[in-house]
Design an enzyme around this catalytic site. Structure first.
Site, mmCIF file in Angstrom:
data_model
loop_
_atom_site.group_PDB
_atom_site.id
_atom_site.type_symbol
_atom_site.label_atom_id
_atom_site.label_comp_id
_atom_site.label_asym_id
_atom_site.label_seq_id
_atom_site.Cartn_x
_atom_site.Cartn_y
_atom_site.Cartn_z
ATOM 1 N N GLY A 71 0.791 -1.223 0.000
ATOM 2 C CA GLY A 71 0.000 0.000 0.000
ATOM 3 C C GLY A 71 0.825 1.275 0.000
ATOM 4 O O GLY A 71 0.507 2.230 -0.710
ATOM 5 N N THR A 72 1.866 1.309 0.786
ATOM 6 C CA THR A 72 2.675 2.523 0.861
ATOM 7 C C THR A 72 3.282 2.828 -0.508
ATOM 8 O O THR A 72 3.246 3.966 -0.980
ATOM 9 C CB THR A 72 3.791 2.355 1.919
ATOM 10 N N ASN A 147 -9.034 3.311 7.538
ATOM 11 C CA ASN A 147 -8.404 2.282 8.362
ATOM 12 C C ASN A 147 -8.823 2.348 9.829
ATOM 13 O O ASN A 147 -8.820 1.353 10.524
ATOM 14 C CB ASN A 147 -6.885 2.340 8.240
ATOM 15 N N GLN A 175 -7.701 -0.820 2.699
ATOM 16 C CA GLN A 175 -8.590 -1.355 3.743
ATOM 17 C C GLN A 175 -9.930 -1.824 3.191
ATOM 18 O O GLN A 175 -10.683 -2.473 3.898
ATOM 19 C CB GLN A 175 -8.811 -0.306 4.836
ATOM 20 N N HIS A 197 -1.267 -7.926 2.832
ATOM 21 C CA HIS A 197 -1.293 -8.329 4.252
ATOM 22 C C HIS A 197 -2.525 -7.847 5.015
ATOM 23 O O HIS A 197 -2.735 -8.232 6.157
ATOM 24 C CB HIS A 197 0.002 -7.910 4.966
ATOM 25 N N THR A 233 13.199 -7.367 -9.282
ATOM 26 C CA THR A 233 12.852 -8.783 -9.464
ATOM 27 C C THR A 233 11.539 -9.101 -8.766
ATOM 28 O O THR A 233 11.350 -8.737 -7.603
ATOM 29 C CB THR A 233 13.986 -9.664 -8.885
ATOM 30 N N CYS A 339 1.935 6.988 17.955
ATOM 31 C CA CYS A 339 3.186 7.544 18.469
ATOM 32 C C CYS A 339 3.973 8.166 17.315
ATOM 33 O O CYS A 339 4.311 7.493 16.349
ATOM 34 C CB CYS A 339 3.983 6.437 19.122
HETATM 35 N N1 PLP Z 1 -3.282 2.744 3.161
HETATM 36 C C1 PLP Z 1 -4.077 2.396 4.188
HETATM 37 C C2 PLP Z 1 -5.488 2.899 4.238
HETATM 38 C C3 PLP Z 1 -3.587 1.563 5.194
HETATM 39 O O1 PLP Z 1 -4.365 1.222 6.208
HETATM 40 C C4 PLP Z 1 -2.245 1.097 5.115
HETATM 41 C C5 PLP Z 1 -1.663 0.273 6.177
HETATM 42 O O2 PLP Z 1 -2.018 0.388 7.329
HETATM 43 C C6 PLP Z 1 -1.465 1.503 4.012
HETATM 44 C C7 PLP Z 1 -2.022 2.319 3.060
HETATM 45 C C8 PLP Z 1 -0.054 1.022 3.853
HETATM 46 O O3 PLP Z 1 -0.045 -0.305 3.371
HETATM 47 P P1 PLP Z 1 1.251 -1.224 3.510
HETATM 48 O O4 PLP Z 1 1.320 -1.649 4.941
HETATM 49 O O5 PLP Z 1 0.994 -2.360 2.578
HETATM 50 O O6 PLP Z 1 2.417 -0.409 3.102
#
Ligand code: PLP
Length: 403
Positions: A71-72, A147, A175, A197, A233, A339
């Site tokens: 996601g990031t 989330n 999410q 995940h 890869t 945090c």
């Molecule tokens: N976007 C949302 C809404 C999320 O809840 C999260 C993870 O908590 C992410 C992006 C980031 O995903 P990843 O953990 O796969 O980098």
């Protein structure tokens, strides 16, 4: 001691079928999907098969699926790969930090961002997105499910606005994936990010839908992988795990699993709300004054939420103390604060919804795994009232106040 994990929005365990699907690709079938020999060809075939599954999941063409690390990376790629100096970007103040921090980064390069605030219910009003559009707006990014609250955003309406105004649209669906019916064509987005995940697949792998013709510049360069859209890869076991998780998620939406999960969540929520001085963050605000569809989106009744999530505030309780106290009793949940560089800050999502700092800090997120059971809910409903009662009894805040 019994342990009940109710923090699925942080991460989920692999389902056994996912583990089994991935198993051969760590050792016996370890080939590099770019190699031309048999081992490489086998890996390539497996990645292609996974791509077809993801295309079914997204409802797109195989060539519109790009595998990545999660996601990031998807969120960062949408922003860094679409925006140039002078562009205007629209997102919301309740996005994940993968969006918010990327927006801060592009601000240093001449991209201005408008952060649209949610209504009290946690919903983003599409009219507010429309109002924010300017001639130089190039990209809108809105999440599918929040989330922290699970609130589902009106992405289809926003997709229509994007189409009408000729603006590109990215959805952070991390999410929402696996919890709601998925269809990028219906959503009307150009880009959509998911992560394995959060849907009972492995960590560190995800995928992005990139609509054909979208001028997305790759974030990573150095190889021709993924049609030159994402160098590196391929993580073959991870991709196989993601595809299996996506396949199972599609079944779950059809076979009643998600409906069962919603019922469990509703029972949990109703049980917790029996405790005095509690309420749901991200639920319908009954009788919101003057609510009308054009004025406030809050008139949607009830506010749609992902099946597995509820976020509840507790008066006269310190949220972090409640998380710890429940952890000691075997229940994993997360609190309404995070945090940041050593300081505990109340959740930006809850604050944006108009909660005060105390109430935001005194909120807990319960997010159920797809495999949650009635017994899990029973156990949590036994633990929460005890923990709350205990903390209120010793809380200086509670002294002299009723219930
Ligand atoms: N976007 C949302 C809404 C999320 O809840 C999260 C993870 O908590 C992410 C992006 C980031 O995903 P990843 O953990 O796969 O980098």
């Amino acid at each position: 001691m019994k342990r009940v994990y109710m923090d699925a929005n942080a991460t989920t365990p692999l389902l056994p079928e996912v583990m089994e699907a991935m198993r051969p690709y760590w050792m016996e079938r370890f080939g590099n999907a770019s190699s031309i020999h048999l081992d490489g060809q086998q890996a390539h075939t497996v990645v292609d098969r996974a791509r077809a599954t993801l295309a079914e999941f997204f409802n797109c063409r195989d060539a519109e699926v790009v595998f990545n690390s999660g996601g990031t990376e998807g969120d960062n790629t949408a922003i860094f790969g679409m925006l140039h100096p002078g562009d205007h970007f629209i997102t919301t103040s309740i996005e994940h930090s993968a969006i918010l921090e990327a927006a801060k980064r592009v601000a240093q390069h001449g991209v201005e961002t408008t952060f649209v605030a949610p209504e009290k219910s946690g919903l983003i009003n599409p009219a507010a997105i429309l109002r924010a559009i300017r001639p130089e707006t190039r990209l809108i990014s809105v999440m599918l499910a929040n989330n922290e609250t699970g609130v589902l955003q009106p992405v289809e309406e926003i997709g229509r606005i994007a189409a009408d105004t000729g603006v590109f649209f990215h959805i952070d669906a991390v999410q929402g994936a696996g919890k709601v019916k998925f269809d990028v064509r219906r959503f009307g987005c150009h880009l959509c990010s998911i992560s394995a995940h959060k849907m009972h697949g492995p960590k560190g792998v995800g995928a992005m839908f990139v609509r054909r013709g979208t001028p997305l510049e790759p974030l990573l360069v150095g190889g021709s992988h993924e049609r030159r859209q994402r160098a590196g890869t391929e993580n073959v076991p991870g991709i196989v795990g993601l595809a299996k998780a996506a396949e199972l998620a599609m079944h779950s939406l059809e076979d009643g699993t998600i409906d069962r999960l919603a019922k469990l969540r509703d029972r949990l929520e109703a049980g917790v709300l029996k405790i005095s001085g509690t309420g749901v963050n991200g639920a319908q605000i009954p009788g919101a004054p003057g609510a009308s569809h054009l004025g406030t989106w809050e008139s949607t009744n009830p506010v749609p939420r992902a099946a597995n999530t509820t976020n509840i505030w507790f008066d006269q309780v310190e949220g972090e103390a409640l998380v710890i106290s429940m952890d000691l009793k075997g229940v994993a949940v997360s609190g309404g604060s995070a945090c940041h560089s050593g300081a505990t800050e109340p959740s930006h999502v809850l604050m944006a919804m108009g909660l005060d700092k105390t109430r935001a800090r005194a909120s807990l997120r319960f997010s159920l795994l797809k495999t949650a059971t009635e017994a899990d809910v029973d156990y949590v409903l036994k633990v929460v009232p005890e923990a709350v009662e205990h903390l209120r009894a010793i809380s200086p805040v509670a002294v002299g106040t009723a219930g």
